[in-house]
Each structure stands twice: as structure tokens, then as C-alpha cells.
Design a protein around this motif. Structure first.
Motif, PDB file in Angstrom:
ATOM      1  N   PRO A  60       0.799  -1.226   0.000  1.00 16.47           N
ATOM      2  CA  PRO A  60       0.000   0.000   0.000  1.00 16.47           C
ATOM      3  C   PRO A  60       0.829   1.273   0.000  1.00 16.47           C
ATOM      4  CG  PRO A  60      -0.887  -1.579   1.556  1.00 16.47           C
ATOM      5  CD  PRO A  60       0.420  -2.136   1.094  1.00 16.47           C
ATOM      6  N   ASP A  61       2.053   1.220   0.489  1.00 14.31           N
ATOM      7  CA  ASP A  61       2.878   2.426   0.568  1.00 14.31           C
ATOM      8  C   ASP A  61       3.969   2.456  -0.498  1.00 14.31           C
ATOM      9  OD1 ASP A  61       1.499   3.377   2.843  1.00 14.31           O
ATOM     10  OD2 ASP A  61       2.618   1.959   4.085  1.00 14.31           O
ATOM     11  N   SER A  62       3.898   1.538  -1.457  1.00 10.27           N
ATOM     12  CA  SER A  62       4.952   1.459  -2.464  1.00 10.27           C
ATOM     13  C   SER A  62       4.394   1.711  -3.849  1.00 10.27           C
ATOM     14  CB  SER A  62       5.618   0.077  -2.430  1.00 10.27           C
ATOM     15  OG  SER A  62       6.527  -0.057  -3.513  1.00 10.27           O
ATOM     16  N   ARG A  63       5.263   2.221  -4.726  1.00  8.72           N
ATOM     17  CA  ARG A  63       4.878   2.420  -6.123  1.00  8.72           C
ATOM     18  C   ARG A  63       5.101   1.159  -6.940  1.00  8.72           C
ATOM     19  NH1 ARG A  63       8.116   8.148  -7.020  1.00  8.72           N
ATOM     20  NH2 ARG A  63       6.846   9.412  -5.638  1.00  8.72           N
ATOM     21  N   LYS A  64       5.816   0.186  -6.406  1.00  6.85           N
ATOM     22  CA  LYS A  64       6.214  -0.975  -7.192  1.00  6.85           C
ATOM     23  C   LYS A  64       5.388  -2.202  -6.810  1.00  6.85           C
ATOM     24  CE  LYS A  64      10.954   0.665  -7.757  1.00  6.85           C
ATOM     25  NZ  LYS A  64      12.396   0.357  -7.565  1.00  6.85           N
ATOM     26  N   PRO A  65       4.978  -2.984  -7.814  1.00  6.92           N
ATOM     27  CA  PRO A  65       4.180  -4.171  -7.523  1.00  6.92           C
ATOM     28  C   PRO A  65       5.035  -5.310  -6.999  1.00  6.92           C
ATOM     29  CG  PRO A  65       4.601  -4.022  -9.863  1.00  6.92           C
ATOM     30  CD  PRO A  65       5.175  -2.778  -9.246  1.00  6.92           C
ATOM     31  N   MET A  66       4.408  -6.142  -6.181  1.00  8.26           N
ATOM     32  CA  MET A  66       5.013  -7.408  -5.780  1.00  8.26           C
ATOM     33  C   MET A  66       4.358  -8.475  -6.646  1.00  8.26           C
ATOM     34  SD  MET A  66       5.057  -7.004  -1.614  1.00  8.26           S
ATOM     35  CE  MET A  66       3.265  -6.924  -1.544  1.00  8.26           C
ATOM     36  N   VAL A  67       5.157  -9.235  -7.378  1.00  7.62           N
ATOM     37  CA  VAL A  67       4.612 -10.132  -8.385  1.00  7.62           C
ATOM     38  C   VAL A  67       4.660 -11.577  -7.921  1.00  7.62           C
ATOM     39  CG1 VAL A  67       4.879 -10.987 -10.741  1.00  7.62           C
ATOM     40  CG2 VAL A  67       5.252  -8.569 -10.234  1.00  7.62           C
ATOM     41  N   ALA A  68       3.530 -12.264  -8.108  1.00  6.24           N
ATOM     42  CA  ALA A  68       3.467 -13.704  -7.905  1.00  6.24           C
ATOM     43  C   ALA A  68       2.813 -14.300  -9.148  1.00  6.24           C
ATOM     44  CB  ALA A  68       2.647 -14.032  -6.656  1.00  6.24           C
ATOM     45  N   PHE A  69       3.429 -15.323  -9.726  1.00 10.41           N
ATOM     46  CA  PHE A  69       2.869 -15.926 -10.927  1.00 10.41           C
ATOM     47  C   PHE A  69       1.658 -16.779 -10.564  1.00 10.41           C
ATOM     48  CE2 PHE A  69       7.418 -15.835 -12.702  1.00 10.41           C
ATOM     49  CZ  PHE A  69       7.236 -14.530 -13.128  1.00 10.41           C
ATOM     50  N   GLY A  70       0.641 -16.760 -11.461  1.00 14.99           N
ATOM     51  CA  GLY A  70      -0.560 -17.552 -11.264  1.00 14.99           C
ATOM     52  C   GLY A  70      -0.611 -18.708 -12.246  1.00 14.99           C
ATOM     53  N   SER A  71      -1.708 -19.441 -12.196  1.00 10.28           N
ATOM     54  CA  SER A  71      -1.849 -20.603 -13.081  1.00 10.28           C
ATOM     55  C   SER A  71      -3.165 -20.593 -13.836  1.00 10.28           C
ATOM     56  CB  SER A  71      -1.756 -21.896 -12.258  1.00 10.28           C
ATOM     57  OG  SER A  71      -2.756 -21.910 -11.243  1.00 10.28           O
ATOM     58  N   SER A  72      -3.965 -19.540 -13.663  1.00 10.93           N
ATOM     59  CA  SER A  72      -5.309 -19.505 -14.238  1.00 10.93           C
ATOM     60  C   SER A  72      -5.505 -18.233 -15.062  1.00 10.93           C
ATOM     61  CB  SER A  72      -6.358 -19.576 -13.126  1.00 10.93           C
ATOM     62  OG  SER A  72      -7.614 -19.144 -13.571  1.00 10.93           O
ATOM     63  N   LEU A  73      -6.034 -18.380 -16.261  1.00 10.05           N
ATOM     64  CA  LEU A  73      -6.334 -17.211 -17.082  1.00 10.05           C
ATOM     65  C   LEU A  73      -7.386 -16.341 -16.408  1.00 10.05           C
ATOM     66  CD1 LEU A  73      -6.250 -15.521 -19.658  1.00 10.05           C
ATOM     67  CD2 LEU A  73      -7.847 -17.153 -20.704  1.00 10.05           C
ATOM     68  N   GLU A  74      -8.430 -16.957 -15.842  1.00  7.77           N
ATOM     69  CA  GLU A  74      -9.490 -16.182 -15.204  1.00  7.77           C
ATOM     70  C   GLU A  74      -8.958 -15.377 -14.021  1.00  7.77           C
ATOM     71  OE1 GLU A  74      -9.734 -19.211 -16.304  1.00  7.77           O
ATOM     72  OE2 GLU A  74     -11.342 -19.061 -17.791  1.00  7.77           O
ATOM     73  N   ASP A  75      -8.058 -15.969 -13.228  1.00 15.90           N
ATOM     74  CA  ASP A  75      -7.473 -15.228 -12.108  1.00 15.90           C
ATOM     75  C   ASP A  75      -6.612 -14.069 -12.616  1.00 15.90           C
ATOM     76  OD1 ASP A  75      -8.679 -16.891 -10.315  1.00 15.90           O
ATOM     77  OD2 ASP A  75      -6.883 -18.092  -9.875  1.00 15.90           O
ATOM     78  N   ASP A  76      -5.934 -14.286 -13.733  1.00 16.09           N
ATOM     79  CA  ASP A  76      -5.129 -13.224 -14.321  1.00 16.09           C
ATOM     80  C   ASP A  76      -6.023 -12.067 -14.772  1.00 16.09           C
ATOM     81  OD1 ASP A  76      -2.300 -12.585 -15.716  1.00 16.09           O
ATOM     82  OD2 ASP A  76      -3.907 -12.029 -17.083  1.00 16.09           O
ATOM     83  N   LEU A  77      -7.165 -12.391 -15.376  1.00 17.36           N
ATOM     84  CA  LEU A  77      -8.073 -11.349 -15.844  1.00 17.36           C
ATOM     85  C   LEU A  77      -8.679 -10.568 -14.686  1.00 17.36           C
ATOM     86  CD1 LEU A  77      -9.925 -13.270 -18.717  1.00 17.36           C
ATOM     87  CD2 LEU A  77      -8.038 -11.630 -18.921  1.00 17.36           C
ATOM     88  N   LEU A  78      -8.896 -11.242 -13.550  1.00 23.83           N
ATOM     89  CA  LEU A  78      -9.478 -10.583 -12.382  1.00 23.83           C
ATOM     90  C   LEU A  78      -8.610  -9.431 -11.885  1.00 23.83           C
ATOM     91  CD1 LEU A  78     -11.561 -10.390 -10.079  1.00 23.83           C
ATOM     92  CD2 LEU A  78     -10.255 -12.162  -8.872  1.00 23.83           C
ATOM     93  N   ARG A  79      -7.269  -9.531 -12.047  1.00 20.39           N
ATOM     94  CA  ARG A  79      -6.389  -8.508 -11.515  1.00 20.39           C
ATOM     95  C   ARG A  79      -6.186  -7.356 -12.492  1.00 20.39           C
ATOM     96  NH1 ARG A  79      -2.315  -8.885 -14.690  1.00 20.39           N
ATOM     97  NH2 ARG A  79      -1.512  -6.977 -13.784  1.00 20.39           N
ATOM     98  N   ARG A  80      -6.868  -7.371 -13.631  1.00 27.00           N
ATOM     99  CA  ARG A  80      -6.702  -6.288 -14.598  1.00 27.00           C
ATOM    100  C   ARG A  80      -7.568  -5.097 -14.227  1.00 27.00           C
ATOM    101  NH1 ARG A  80      -3.580  -7.754 -18.988  1.00 27.00           N
ATOM    102  NH2 ARG A  80      -2.855  -9.909 -18.727  1.00 27.00           N
ATOM    103  N   ASP A  81      -7.288  -3.937 -14.889  1.00 25.93           N
ATOM    104  CA  ASP A  81      -7.857  -2.686 -14.404  1.00 25.93           C
ATOM    105  C   ASP A  81      -9.369  -2.563 -14.596  1.00 25.93           C
ATOM    106  OD1 ASP A  81      -7.665  -2.454 -17.166  1.00 25.93           O
ATOM    107  OD2 ASP A  81      -6.434  -0.635 -17.152  1.00 25.93           O
ATOM    108  N   PHE A  82      -9.875  -2.825 -15.818  1.00 24.29           N
ATOM    109  CA  PHE A  82     -11.294  -2.622 -16.103  1.00 24.29           C
ATOM    110  C   PHE A  82     -11.832  -3.805 -16.907  1.00 24.29           C
ATOM    111  CE2 PHE A  82      -9.329   1.594 -15.783  1.00 24.29           C
ATOM    112  CZ  PHE A  82     -10.018   2.063 -14.666  1.00 24.29           C
ATOM    113  N   THR A  83     -13.139  -4.001 -16.821  1.00 27.18           N
ATOM    114  CA  THR A  83     -13.744  -5.160 -17.479  1.00 27.18           C
ATOM    115  C   THR A  83     -13.500  -5.145 -18.980  1.00 27.18           C
ATOM    116  OG1 THR A  83     -15.865  -3.997 -17.713  1.00 27.18           O
ATOM    117  CG2 THR A  83     -15.552  -5.347 -15.734  1.00 27.18           C
TER     118      THR A  83
END
Length: 496
Positions: A104-127
Motif C-alpha cells: 500500500p505504501d509502495s509504487r512498485k508491484p510485488m509479483v506472484a505468478f498464477g496458473s489460471s487465465l481467469e485469475d489473471d483477468l481478475l487482476r486487470r484494471d477494467f472489465t
């Protein structure tokens, strides 16, 4: 939601490069989907040389698939799961499915790789950007209603907007940018979250904010984007000078709504841009941003006059300084800062012409002061007329038509775009016996003023004016006094 698309269902064309790449990943045992903006643009009938893909392959596995296929590639984004490449004129990025989280206090993302396309789409900005096209099967994956929202002209987030904006506050700027580019409205929940979380934009770097602002200003509907920034309070952190244009009304004094006037000027300036072969090809950020900022000096210069009038004396000069300061804070390049600030400073110059006819000298100075910004200044000045009084609008338009005609006539006679004194620096030094220094600069300025006032002079007249000017300068008197001392200095005196 998933469906298999064909060319008749959404009227799109996919380059063979896309299908070829998809087949290569499938043959290697991996998934690959076209994702985000490129999928959105397919439904809008637009194409882009930039293509974004997502996959279950790790960056190392992606490299093994594309190394011999790509024209060239780079792995500078490997830590974030992204491999970039070029192929057949396309710039391509392939990113491993992600489950991304932010401090919350950083400009940089912490990245963790996923395994699901749907989960990847959930983290995107807009529908509208959370849609994917599986390759090479052309199966549309749209779990959050992106097609629905695109057709409905509404911007919504795949999950809770508060969570999305907490992860990356720049997404609030992107909402305003998409409102400008696509002409969409924002969902009520998105607007509320933007208002509640506006101060989060402070943790985003000025450079990232600037890039979104440029895209917003250059969009098809910049007024819509700016209005969203102001209404949600984001402008208080990004463009506080624009928010300040909403001057409070005073029942005893009269002045137009400066904020709405500025938005109208922005729209009108954009409408005066030309095609690629014209003098001001659109979208032109310098012209548009100057139009938005041209009156930002008014809040600081507002004065109530007797009789109910309101004045804003010198708001052009003050506004130019405020504009330059804001653009520096947003890390704009120096050339852009100087150009926009200069237009703001000059936007009132024409009104002296409308009130009283100018001499040829005044017209030359107008052109010289605008320099390479003249065509933009023409458009800014014309756009600044938003009065509902048709007679007044016609009078100003006629006056500017006349000014442009005079500029054209003088330019044909005198090459106004390259006004120089009739003598250059070398000639000045030779004629006056001077070495390089401030005096030469003063002489050059004097001759430039003469050129502005009287137009081109022949060589003898220019020399005469220069020598007459030099005779009145204190340095000339000192030089003459020195010569007189030498003439009175006898050899007998030297021996003493």
C-alpha cells in the motif's frame, strides 16, 4: 463466459502472426491468449502494432518457444514475468499469468505468478480490458462482462474498485484517460472509489501520471476526462490549477464560468487541428494543453471592480508561470514546457488588435514573438472566443481574419518567419570596431527593433542607423575620449 468467435461475429481481422504464435505455444504444451487492449480494440474495429499476450508458461519457457521465431527479443521485464519481442513489424509482450499484489505504501508491484487465465483477468484494471482470446481456437474469455460494458459505454472494474485502485492508484488516472479516449462513462462505484481514494495518486511517480495525462488530453473526448478528474478530486493532486478555475460566484459581480469556458476552449482548439499534412496535425498536445491552461492565472489575479465588473489583469503572465511550474512538477521535457507556457503568455496579445488597428511593426512583433508557435497561436486565439453574443463573436472572428491576411501579405514581402536584423553580428563588430560582448548584443537588438518597426532596410540605411545609435552610447563616448587623450599625448610627456 466463453464463446468461439469468427470473423462475422465481431468484424475483426487477426494477423497471421497472432495465430502462428498461438499455435507454437499450444504445440509446446502451453496456453496462450491475446489479452487486454488488443482484444478490446477488435470490438471497436481498431488495430494496433502492439500486441499483449498472457500464458501459463514461465518467462524461461516463453523464451524457449520464441527464440528462433522472433525477429529479436528482450527480457528486461523478466522479473515481472514479461518477455518482449518484435515480429513482422509488431511489438509483442508475453506475460506469465499473474496474481499481483502491491504494498500500500509502495509504487512498485510485488509479483506472484498464477496458473489460471481467469485469475489473471481478475487482476486487470477494467472489465473492457479483462477479456482474452484463446489461441489459436479464438475462444473469447469474458468472465466479467467486458463486451457488455463496452457496448454499454460504461467503465467498471472486474472486482471491487477499491481493491483495484489500492493495488495500483494509477488506474484512477486510466479511468479518466479511457473516458477521454473512448467516450465512456464510469460506473457509480468506480466514481465513488476514485473520489474516496484520490489522495492515493500521490504515491505514483510524476512520470507515470504525466503519460496518462498526455493520453487523456490527446483523446477524442478530453473534456470528459478532465471533468472526471475534477469531479472526483484527482485534479487537486494532478492539475490543481484547473480545479481552481471553478471560481465561486458573487451575486454582485459578473464574470463567465472560467472552468467551463476553459473546457470549451479545449474542445474548440482540438476541432481546429489539421490532418497529417497540415500545419498543426492532431492530436496536438501542446495546443490542447495550452487551451486547457490558458486562464489558470485568473484565480490569482481576480479583482472586483466598481460597477460589478471583474478584472483579471496580467493573468496571461501569471498563468504562463503557473503552467510552467506544473509541467516541471510532472517532469515534462523543456521544449514542451516552453511551448505551452509561451502560448499561455501570448493568448491575450490579439485583443489589442481587435480594439485598435496595428501597425506593420506590431504585426511583425506578433509573428516574431510567436515564432514556430504561430499556427498554434492562431488556433488558440480563435478558440478563446466562447461568447454567446454572436455580434461580438463575428467581430472578433473578422478582426482575426484581417490579422491573418496581413501576416500573410507581410510574410510574402518580407519572409516574416526568419526576421533578422539587416546587419549580422560580424558586420556590427567590424563597423564599430568591437569585440564579442554585451555591447554587440545591444546593437543587434537595436537593429532588430528597427527591422520590426520599418521592415527591411538597404545596407547603407542600416549602417547609418547603426552608427547614429553608436554615437549615443556611453561606450562610444569613452572610446572617443581615449582617442583624444592619445592625440594630446606628446613624446616629451612620455619621457617624463
Amino acid at each position: 463466459m466463453a464463446q468461439v468467435l469468427d470473423s462475422s461475429s465481431v468484424n475483426f481481422k487477426l494477423d497471421p502472426v497472432v495465430l502462428d504464435l498461438g499455435q507454437r505455444f499450444v504445440d509446446a504444451g502451453f496456453e496462450l491468449s491475446l489479452v487486454g487492449g488488443p482484444v478490446r480494440d477488435l470490438f471497436l474495429g481498431r488495430t494496433s502494432p502492439d500486441l499483449d499476450f498472457t500464458t501459463d508458461a514461465t518467462p524461461e519457457q516463453t523464451l524457449s518457444v520464441i527464440k528462433k521465431w522472433a525477429d529479436n527479443f528482450w527480457d528486461i521485464g523478466r522479473a515481472f514475468g514479461t518477455i518482449g519481442m518484435k515480429k513482422a513489424g509488431f511489438q509483442i509482450e508475453i506475460t506469465t499469468y499473474r496474481a499481483e499484489a502491491y504494498d500500500p505504501d509502495s509504487r512498485k508491484p510485488m509479483v506472484a505468478f498464477g496458473s489460471s487465465l481467469e485469475d489473471d483477468l481478475l487482476r486487470r484494471d477494467f472489465t473492457i480490458n479483462a477479456m482474452a482470446l484463446r489461441l489459436p481456437s479464438l475462444e473469447l474469455v469474458d468472465p466479467f462482462g467486458g463486451v457488455r460494458d463496452l457496448h454499454g459505454g460504461e467503465l467498471a472494474t472486474p472486482g471491487a474498485p477499491e481493491a483495484s485502485f489500492s493495488d495500483d492508484p494509477l488506474r484512477m488516472m486510466r479511468a479518466a484517460r479511457f473516458a477521454s479516449q473512448l467516450g465512456v462513462s464510469v460506473h457509480d462505484d468506480v466514481r465513488v472509489a476514485m473520489s474516496d481514494m484520490a489522495d492515493r495518486i500521490k504515491i505514483i511517480s510524476a512520470e507515470r501520471v504525466r503519460e496518462e495525462l498526455v493520453k487523456l488530453i490527446n483523446g477524442a473526448h478530453p473534456r470528459t476526462g478532465i471533468d472526471l478528474l475534477v469531479d472526483t478530486g484527482l485534479a487537486e493532486y494532478v492539475l490543481p490549477e484547473v480545479s481552481a478555475l471553478r471560481l465561486e460566484s458573487d451575486e454582485h459581480h459578473r464574470h463567465k464560468d472560467v472552468y467551463q469556458h476553459s473546457l470549451q476552449v479545449l474542445e474548440q482548439a482540438a476541432a481546429l487541428e489539421t490532418g497529417p499534412d497540415g500545419p498543426v496535425p492532431g492530436p496536438d498536445f501542446v495546443l490542447r494543453f495550452a487551451a486547457l491552461m490558458h486562464d489558470v492565472g485568473k484565480p490569482a489575479t481576480r479583482r472586483f471592480e466598481p460597477g460589478g465588473a471583474v478584472s483579471f489583469r496580467h493573468h496571461d503572465v501569471v498563468g504562463a508561470k503557473l503552467t510552467a511550474k506544473r509541467m516541471k512538477a510532472l517532469r515534462f521535457d523543456n521544449d514542451s514546457i516552453k511551448a505551452v507556457a509561451r502560448l499561455v503568455e501570448l493568448h491575450m496579445r490579439f485583443y489589442g488588435y481587435g480594439e485598435a488597428g496595428w501597425t506593420d511593426s506590431a504585426v511583425r512583433r506578433y509573428v516574431a514573438d510567436a515564432g514556430p508557435l504561430l499556427e498554434r497561436l492562431h488556433r488558440l486565439t480563435r478558440s478563446d472566443v466562447t461568447t454567446r453574443n454572436q455580434r461580438k463573436a463575428d467581430r472578433l472572428s473578422f478582426a482575426y481574419d484581417d490579422l491573418e491576411q496581413r501576416i500573410a501579405a507581410l510574410a510574402e514581402q518580407e519572409s516574416l518567419n526568419a526576421i533578422r536584423p539587416d546587419l549580422d553580428g560580424g558586420q556590427i563588430m567590424e563597423l564599430l570596431g568591437l569585440k564579442p560582448g554585451p555591447v554587440v548584443g545591444r546593437a543587434y537588438k537595436f537593429l532588430l527593433d528597427q527591422r520590426m518597426e520599418y521592415g527591411p532596410l538597404d545596407h547603407d540605411d542600416a549602417v547609418g542607423k547603426l552608427k547614429a545609435w553608436w554615437a549615443e552610447q556611453p561606450e562610444s563616448a569613452v572610446e572617443q575620449a581615449g582617442e583624444e587623450d592619445l592625440s594630446n599625448h606628446t613624446p616629451a610627456e612620455e619621457s617624463k
